[in-house]
Motif scaffolding. Structure first.
Motif, PDB file in Angstrom:
ATOM      1  N   ARG A   1       4.297  -1.016   3.432  1.00 37.65           N
ATOM      2  CA  ARG A   1       3.696   0.312   3.662  1.00 37.65           C
ATOM      3  C   ARG A   1       4.799   1.376   3.591  1.00 37.65           C
ATOM      4  O   ARG A   1       5.941   1.102   3.948  1.00 37.65           O
ATOM      5  CB  ARG A   1       3.094   0.415   5.085  1.00 37.65           C
ATOM      6  N   ILE A   2       4.384   2.585   3.224  1.00 33.19           N
ATOM      7  CA  ILE A   2       5.353   3.690   3.170  1.00 33.19           C
ATOM      8  C   ILE A   2       5.933   3.954   4.571  1.00 33.19           C
ATOM      9  O   ILE A   2       7.126   4.222   4.719  1.00 33.19           O
ATOM     10  CB  ILE A   2       4.698   4.965   2.583  1.00 33.19           C
ATOM     11  N   ASP A   3       5.080   3.848   5.602  1.00 27.28           N
ATOM     12  CA  ASP A   3       5.555   4.067   6.981  1.00 27.28           C
ATOM     13  C   ASP A   3       6.697   3.119   7.327  1.00 27.28           C
ATOM     14  O   ASP A   3       7.644   3.490   8.024  1.00 27.28           O
ATOM     15  CB  ASP A   3       4.438   3.783   7.982  1.00 27.28           C
ATOM     16  N   GLU A   4       6.564   1.872   6.838  1.00 24.14           N
ATOM     17  CA  GLU A   4       7.627   0.886   7.117  1.00 24.14           C
ATOM     18  C   GLU A   4       8.881   1.218   6.311  1.00 24.14           C
ATOM     19  O   GLU A   4       9.998   1.037   6.790  1.00 24.14           O
ATOM     20  CB  GLU A   4       7.152  -0.528   6.748  1.00 24.14           C
TER      21      GLU A   4
ATOM     22  N   GLU B   1       5.116   2.287  -9.914  1.00 22.63           N
ATOM     23  CA  GLU B   1       5.437   0.854  -9.941  1.00 22.63           C
ATOM     24  C   GLU B   1       6.881   0.603  -9.514  1.00 22.63           C
ATOM     25  O   GLU B   1       7.198  -0.411  -8.898  1.00 22.63           O
ATOM     26  CB  GLU B   1       5.138   0.250 -11.326  1.00 22.63           C
ATOM     27  N   GLY B   2       7.767   1.534  -9.850  1.00 24.59           N
ATOM     28  CA  GLY B   2       9.171   1.427  -9.406  1.00 24.59           C
ATOM     29  C   GLY B   2       9.264   1.489  -7.894  1.00 24.59           C
ATOM     30  O   GLY B   2      10.009   0.731  -7.258  1.00 24.59           O
ATOM     31  N   LEU B   3       8.470   2.388  -7.316  1.00 20.30           N
ATOM     32  CA  LEU B   3       8.455   2.520  -5.856  1.00 20.30           C
ATOM     33  C   LEU B   3       7.907   1.235  -5.217  1.00 20.30           C
ATOM     34  O   LEU B   3       8.457   0.735  -4.224  1.00 20.30           O
ATOM     35  CB  LEU B   3       7.609   3.738  -5.462  1.00 20.30           C
ATOM     36  N   ARG B   4       6.840   0.694  -5.823  1.00 23.07           N
ATOM     37  CA  ARG B   4       6.249  -0.545  -5.293  1.00 23.07           C
ATOM     38  C   ARG B   4       7.285  -1.676  -5.331  1.00 23.07           C
ATOM     39  O   ARG B   4       7.455  -2.430  -4.372  1.00 23.07           O
ATOM     40  CB  ARG B   4       5.018  -0.935  -6.126  1.00 23.07           C
TER      41      ARG B   4
ATOM     42  N   GLY C   1       0.859  -1.187   0.000  1.00 21.04           N
ATOM     43  CA  GLY C   1       0.000   0.000   0.000  1.00 21.04           C
ATOM     44  C   GLY C   1       0.892   1.233   0.000  1.00 21.04           C
ATOM     45  O   GLY C   1       1.708   1.414   0.893  1.00 21.04           O
ATOM     46  N   LEU C   2       0.737   2.066  -1.033  1.00 19.42           N
ATOM     47  CA  LEU C   2       1.627   3.237  -1.131  1.00 19.42           C
ATOM     48  C   LEU C   2       0.951   4.521  -0.646  1.00 19.42           C
ATOM     49  O   LEU C   2       1.560   5.591  -0.688  1.00 19.42           O
ATOM     50  CB  LEU C   2       2.082   3.418  -2.591  1.00 19.42           C
ATOM     51  N   GLU C   3      -0.297   4.437  -0.188  1.00 19.23           N
ATOM     52  CA  GLU C   3      -1.038   5.655   0.206  1.00 19.23           C
ATOM     53  C   GLU C   3      -0.316   6.414   1.323  1.00 19.23           C
ATOM     54  O   GLU C   3       0.271   5.784   2.218  1.00 19.23           O
ATOM     55  CB  GLU C   3      -2.445   5.324   0.737  1.00 19.23           C
ATOM     56  N   VAL C   4      -0.411   7.728   1.243  1.00 18.03           N
ATOM     57  CA  VAL C   4       0.128   8.571   2.331  1.00 18.03           C
ATOM     58  C   VAL C   4      -0.834   9.735   2.596  1.00 18.03           C
ATOM     59  O   VAL C   4      -1.548  10.171   1.693  1.00 18.03           O
ATOM     60  CB  VAL C   4       1.516   9.177   2.000  1.00 18.03           C
ATOM     61  N   ASP C   5      -0.807  10.225   3.830  1.00 21.10           N
ATOM     62  CA  ASP C   5      -1.544  11.445   4.165  1.00 21.10           C
ATOM     63  C   ASP C   5      -0.569  12.594   4.115  1.00 21.10           C
ATOM     64  O   ASP C   5       0.530  12.513   4.699  1.00 21.10           O
ATOM     65  CB  ASP C   5      -2.144  11.346   5.575  1.00 21.10           C
ATOM     66  N   PHE C   6      -0.967  13.655   3.419  1.00 21.41           N
ATOM     67  CA  PHE C   6      -0.060  14.796   3.293  1.00 21.41           C
ATOM     68  C   PHE C   6      -0.877  16.082   3.321  1.00 21.41           C
ATOM     69  O   PHE C   6      -1.741  16.294   2.459  1.00 21.41           O
ATOM     70  CB  PHE C   6       0.738  14.687   1.982  1.00 21.41           C
TER      71      PHE C   6
END
Ligand code: FMN
Length: 356
Positions: free
Chosen positions: A330-333, A317-320, A47-52
């Motif tokens: 997760r982005i947090d991780e 997709e590169g980030l995933r 999951g790549l979602e973030v709150d900003f």
């Protein structure tokens, strides 16, 4: 020179000439992410979602400020807005100074909100304008595009080299503070390709700035853009001086570490030469909350929203893929993964007494 002509000239040069730093890079090549050969994470579970700044982004990616103010700017802003709305990302419009000088050009910025009714959109103005215009005029600018934030850009390098500029910088820091106090929406402060050190980030956070975009060295070099303009206008003095500054600034990787070490609650946007999902993953591991790109979006923005979408999807997709290969979902991780910092970046961190 007419501001509209100048802005289109910037676009033309960025499309036709080499405008990135020449010998220096972002230094992200000195950052290694620990590759996990037993990842235990499936790509579809990432999951790549973030709150900003109050918005939910589908991934920590936005399109940085590029332009506006002409029919070309209208097209670029319209196409970017359409793409970010579809992908649930965000954007910052280009400098709206032209809309203050020529109100008839507002349409070229307004289109962003029309094409992206729900996406995060930031207004944009240069710090030089804070002296020339009242905060009420800034509020008008923000309202004209129903912006969710105002980005103030810092471009002292470009201002010093631009053929028509006679910049003065004294007193501008407190002007940023005044704008922050009077605006009801978050203020973001960004550099424009020369990066930032911790001392300036500390000041910005003290002023109440909600997010800092490091816009570091290694991507678009405004001294190089202004060099090309000076050559076109036969200004040998500005051309000669500009050339010495093509690689001036703080590389993006070093800027992120500098700013991360300085701020407590301000969010950090990484930008300046981010060109792949791997770059974005590294920037996040170094401490960025959001990442932004400008130059790679310019050509696609002239072709249409689908072309922009393609570029943004490659980044996502590169980030995933990088997340899976570092064993996180997760982005947090990803933020907690400890990168290995080598070479010149390690020397920088050591020399400056920072924690990498
Ligand atoms: C054609 C072009 C126009 C730009 N105009 C603006 C601008 O109006 N305001 C601003 O804050 N930054 C502007 N920038 C700077 C970018 O937002 C960004 O900080 C910088 O280019 C570094 O990112 P990059 O290496 O991905 O291009 C512009 C960049 C480009 C390429």
């Amino acid at each position: 020179m007419d501001i509209e002509v100048r802005k289109d000239e910037h676009i033309e040069i960025c499309l036709a000439e080499a405008v990135e730093a020449e010998r220096e890079t972002t230094w992200l090549e000195y950052v290694y992410l620990p590759h996990r050969c037993l990842p235990e994470v499936d790509p579809e579970d990432v999951g790549l979602e973030v709150d900003f700044l109050g918005f939910r982004f589908s991934a920590p990616i936005m399109v940085s400020a590029i332009t506006g103010g002409s029919s070309l700017g209208f097209k670029i802003n319209a196409n970017i807005a359409e793409a970010v709305e579809k992908l649930r990302l965000g954007m910052c419009v280009g400098s709206q100074r032209i809309a203050l000088e020529k109100p008839e050009t507002v349409y070229s910025f307004k289109i962003a909100r029309e094409r992206a009714p729900t996406a995060f959109i930031s207004a944009n103005i240069g710090f030089q304008e804070l002296r020339r215009y009242s905060v009420d005029r800034l509020i008008e600018l923000v309202e004209s595009i129903e912006a969710d934030a105002l980005t103030i850009h810092l471009n002292p390098l470009q201002e010093l080299l631009q053929i028509e500029s006679k910049p003065t910088f004294k007193g501008l820091t407190s002007k940023i503070g005044e704008a922050v106090k009077q605006l009801r929406i978050p203020v973001i402060v960004k550099e424009t390709g020369a990066g930032m050190i911790r001392e300036d980030a500390v000041k910005l956070e003290e002023l109440g700035v909600k997010a800092i975009d490091v816009a570091g060295l290694g991507g678009t070099s405004w001294s190089r853009v202004e060099y090309h303009r000076a050559v076109r206008w036969h200004n040998y003095l500005k051309a000669g001086v500009s050339k010495a500054f093509w690689d001036w600034g703080i590389p993006t990787a070093a800027s992120i570490i500098e700013v991360r070490s300085a701020v407590r609650s301000a969010r950090i946007i990484a930008s300046g030469g981010l060109r792949s999902g791997v770059d974005i993953a590294k920037a996040i591991c170094l401490g960025a909350d959001m990442c932004a790109v400008a130059l790679p979006i310019l050509k696609p923005a002239l072709r249409g929203p689908h072309e922009i979408e393609k570029i943004l999807r490659i980044l996502i997709e590169g980030l995933r893929t990088a997340a899976v290969l570092t064993g996180v979902s997760r982005i947090d991780e990803l933020k907690k993964v400890k990168p290995i910092i080598a070479g010149r970046l390690a020397e920088w961190v050591n020399e400056r007494g920072l924690k990498g």
